[in-house]
Design an enzyme around this catalytic site. Structure first.
Site, PDB file in Angstrom:
ATOM      1  N   CYS A 181       0.809  -1.045   0.027  1.00 43.69           N
ATOM      2  CA  CYS A 181       0.137  -0.296  -0.332  1.00 43.69           C
ATOM      3  C   CYS A 181       0.446   1.571  -0.292  1.00 43.69           C
ATOM      4  O   CYS A 181       1.880   1.424   0.590  1.00 43.69           O
ATOM      5  CB  CYS A 181      -0.692  -0.157   1.086  1.00 43.69           C
TER       6      CYS A 181
ATOM      7  N   CYS B 289      -2.960  -0.227  -3.256  1.00 47.92           N
ATOM      8  CA  CYS B 289      -4.198  -0.346  -2.263  1.00 47.92           C
ATOM      9  C   CYS B 289      -3.570   1.056  -1.946  1.00 47.92           C
ATOM     10  O   CYS B 289      -2.742   1.461  -1.851  1.00 47.92           O
ATOM     11  CB  CYS B 289      -4.597  -1.290  -1.422  1.00 47.92           C
TER      12      CYS B 289
END
Ligand code: AVW
Length: 250
Positions: free
Chosen positions: A74, A156
Site C-alpha cells: 500500500c 492499495c
C-alpha cells in the site's frame, strides 16, 4: 574404452542442456530467495510450451501468478506508461519509496525477455517469436497483460503513475496502463491516483492534456485524482539523494 567414450558423448548430447533462457530465468529468480525457482520455471513453461505462439491466452499465466502472487504494498505501487527508463532509473535507487511490476519476482525475471513455444516441441525459443502486436495472443504480450492485471488488483492506498509529457497522448487507451491497469483499480482498495507527468526539455504535454480527462473518467468513483508536472531532473535528483523523503520528491 571406445564404447565408454561413445556412451558418454551420446549421453551428453542427449541430455537437454539448460538453455540460456532458462539460466536467466533461474538466476534472476534466485535473487529473491524464498521461492522454489525450479518449480516456477516448470509452471511458467506450462503456459506456452508445445503451443502455437499466437494462441497463448492471458489466462494461461494464471497458475504462474498463483504460484508467485503479488503482495499488496500500500502507498508504494508505481505504474508507468512510456516512461520505463525514467521510472526504473528512479525506483532502482529508491526501493524505499516505490515498487513497480518489474521490481517484483515475476516482473524482474521476465523483464526484457522474449520467449515462445512451438507446437510439437517441448522447448523454449527466443528467436522467431511473434512481435508484440503481430498477433494478439502471443506469449510475451499475454504474460504482461496477466501480470499487470494481477499487479493492479492488489494496488492499495495511494498509487502513483509516471506518464510521459514528451508524447502526443500521455494517457493512451491502447497502453497496458489505460486498458488493463486503470480499469482494475478498485475504490475499496485504492484511495487516490497520483499522476507524475515527466517533463523533459522538449515536452509537448503536461497535466492539462485532454487525454487525462479520459483517465479521470475511467477511474472508479471514489478514487481521488491528482496530477503534477515534475521535471525529469527532479526525479533523478530524488533518485540520487536518499536523504530526500519519499513524500518530498515531488
Ligand atoms: P508502454 P504500457 N512492442 O511504455 O502502459 C513491444 O507502452 O503499455 O506502457 N513491446 C511493447 C509494445 C510494443 N508495441 N508495447 C508495449 N510493450 C511492452 C506494466 C514493452 O516491454 C507496468 F505495470 C514496454 O516496455 C506499467 O504500469 C512495455 O510493454 C504498464 O504495464 C510497456 O509499454 C506499462 O505498460
Amino acid at each position: 574404452i571406445v564404447i565408454v567414450i561413445i556412451a558418454v558423448v551420446l549421453g551428453l548430447t542427449l541430455r537437454q542442456n539448460k538453455s540460456e533462457f532458462e539460466s536467466t530465468f533461474l538466476s534472476r529468480c534466485e535473487k529473491f530467495n524464498q521461492y522454489d525457482c525450479k518449480k516456477l520455471w516448470g509452471v511458467f513453461q506450462q503456459a506456452y510450451v508445445d503451443k502455437d505462439p499466437c494462441k497463448v491466452l492471458v489466462e494461461a499465466y494464471n497458475p504462474l501468478i498463483a504460484a508467485a502472487p503479488f503482495k499488496p504494498q500500500c502507498n508504494k505501487t508505481m505504474f508507468w506508461s512510456k516512461t520505463k527508463d525514467v521510472v526504473h532509473g528512479f525506483t532502482d535507487k529508491r526501493k524505499d519509496c516505490f515498487v513497480t511490476l518489474e521490481d517484483t519476482l515475476l516482473g524482474s525475471v521476465l523483464d526484457g525477455l522474449t520467449w515462445c513455444g512451438k507446437e510439437g516441441s517441448k522447448d523454449t525459443f527466443t528467436s522467431g517469436c511473434p512481435g508484440w502486436s503481430e498477433c494478439e495472443n502471443n506469449p510475451v504480450r499475454s504474460f504482461w497483460i496477466c501480470a499487470s492485471a494481477a499487479f493492479a488488483d492488489v494496488a492499495c492506498g495511494d498509487v502513483t503513475a509516471m506518464l510521459n509529457g514528451s508524447i502526443n497522448t500521455p494517457f493512451n487507451p491502447t497502453s497496458i496502463f489505460a486498458s488493463v491497469e486503470v480499469p482494475r483499480f478498485n475504490a475499496s482498495r485504492v484511495k487516490k491516483l497520483n499522476v507524475v507527468m515527466v517533463i523533459q526539455k522538449n515536452n509537448i504535454s503536461n497535466c492539462n492534456h485532454s487525454s487525462l480527462k479520459n483517465l479521470t473518467q475511467a477511474l472508479d468513483t471514489g478514487i481521488t485524482y491528482s496530477c503534477k508536472d515534475v521535471s525529469e531532473s527532479r526525479i533523478q535528483e530524488c533518485g540520487a539523494k536518499p536523504e530526500i523523503a519519499c513524500g518530498a520528491c515531488w
